[in-house]
Scaffold this motif. Sequence first.
Motif, short mmCIF file in Angstrom:
data_model
loop_
_atom_site.label_atom_id
_atom_site.label_comp_id
_atom_site.label_asym_id
_atom_site.label_seq_id
_atom_site.Cartn_x
_atom_site.Cartn_y
_atom_site.Cartn_z
N MET A 118 1.06 -1.57 -0.01
CA MET A 118 0.12 -0.21 -0.13
C MET A 118 1.38 1.05 0.35
O MET A 118 0.41 1.97 -0.63
CB MET A 118 -1.43 -0.32 1.35
N THR A 119 1.98 1.04 0.90
CA THR A 119 2.55 2.51 0.58
C THR A 119 3.86 2.69 -0.28
O THR A 119 3.71 3.87 -0.48
CB THR A 119 3.56 2.16 2.28
N GLU A 120 4.56 1.33 -0.71
CA GLU A 120 5.19 1.55 -2.33
C GLU A 120 3.69 2.36 -3.00
O GLU A 120 4.18 3.60 -4.36
CB GLU A 120 5.26 0.31 -2.98
N TYR A 121 2.60 1.55 -2.99
CA TYR A 121 1.96 2.36 -4.25
C TYR A 121 1.24 3.84 -4.02
O TYR A 121 1.09 4.74 -5.44
CB TYR A 121 0.06 1.23 -4.42
N ILE A 122 0.41 3.96 -2.65
CA ILE A 122 0.59 5.46 -3.26
C ILE A 122 1.07 6.28 -2.85
O ILE A 122 1.17 7.54 -3.09
CB ILE A 122 -0.24 5.38 -1.62
N ASP A 123 3.10 5.70 -2.67
CA ASP A 123 3.64 6.91 -2.45
C ASP A 123 4.16 6.65 -3.99
O ASP A 123 5.25 7.89 -4.24
CB ASP A 123 4.43 6.68 -2.17
N SER A 124 3.75 6.08 -4.68
CA SER A 124 4.09 5.82 -6.36
C SER A 124 3.79 6.76 -7.65
O SER A 124 4.10 7.30 -8.69
CB SER A 124 4.75 4.51 -6.88
N LYS A 125 2.30 7.32 -6.95
CA LYS A 125 1.18 7.91 -7.85
C LYS A 125 1.73 9.59 -7.49
O LYS A 125 1.79 9.69 -5.90
CB LYS A 125 0.29 7.64 -7.67
N THR A 126 1.75 10.61 -8.06
CA THR A 126 1.54 11.97 -7.74
C THR A 126 0.27 12.66 -8.10
O THR A 126 -0.60 12.14 -8.95
CB THR A 126 3.15 12.70 -8.46
N LEU A 127 0.43 13.94 -7.63
CA LEU A 127 -1.11 14.80 -7.99
C LEU A 127 -0.90 14.51 -10.09
O LEU A 127 -1.77 14.86 -10.24
CB LEU A 127 -0.80 15.55 -7.25
N GLU A 128 0.09 14.87 -9.94
CA GLU A 128 0.53 15.20 -11.59
C GLU A 128 -0.44 13.43 -12.09
O GLU A 128 -0.79 14.00 -13.31
CB GLU A 128 1.37 15.69 -11.89
N ASP A 129 0.13 12.94 -11.80
CA ASP A 129 -0.41 11.24 -11.81
C ASP A 129 -1.62 11.13 -12.08
O ASP A 129 -2.12 11.12 -13.04
CB ASP A 129 0.01 10.42 -11.48
N LEU A 130 -2.56 11.80 -11.22
CA LEU A 130 -3.98 11.24 -10.97
C LEU A 130 -4.56 13.18 -11.82
O LEU A 130 -6.10 12.28 -12.32
CB LEU A 130 -4.03 12.48 -9.62
N ILE A 131 -4.12 13.88 -11.92
CA ILE A 131 -4.40 14.97 -13.13
C ILE A 131 -4.52 14.48 -14.88
O ILE A 131 -5.86 14.61 -15.57
CB ILE A 131 -3.58 15.60 -13.30
N LYS A 132 -3.77 13.03 -15.15
CA LYS A 132 -3.76 13.02 -16.30
C LYS A 132 -4.92 11.93 -16.23
O LYS A 132 -5.36 11.30 -17.04
CB LYS A 132 -2.66 12.64 -16.38
#
Length: 132
Positions: A118-132
């Motif tokens: 879980m930590t690896e996954y949520i820390d691998s994504k950035t706000l920019e990734d969500l915007i795209k």
Amino acid sequence: MKISTKGRYALRVMIDLALNSNGNYISLKDIAERQEISNKYLEQIISLLNKASFLETARGNTGGYKLARLPKEYKVGDILRATEGDMAPINCLTENGECARQDKCKTYSFWKGLDDVMTEYIDSKTLEDLIK
């Protein structure tokens, strides 16, 4: 584990600020209207994000909020931890968690593995990734 509305709304607010950024501050009222979140609840979320130094704030008629950094510099995990607290699935994996049975616990490695994924996954994504 479930992420509360504070965590989910915090991500929405951060995305809103990123998408509507034109260099000016964005009012709480505008964010609340676009995201359909009450001003009162949004104030609580903004307070947590501000405490984590994620936002710049200004008072007055042209005041409001804007991101303190670029969207690519915000990890989703950091935003969630700022609003949700520790994301560990069980108490003994938290920073202050202690378990006298850890050495002989047959399920500890399972929970530790889940926490790591879980930590690896949520820390691998950035706000920019969500915007795209």
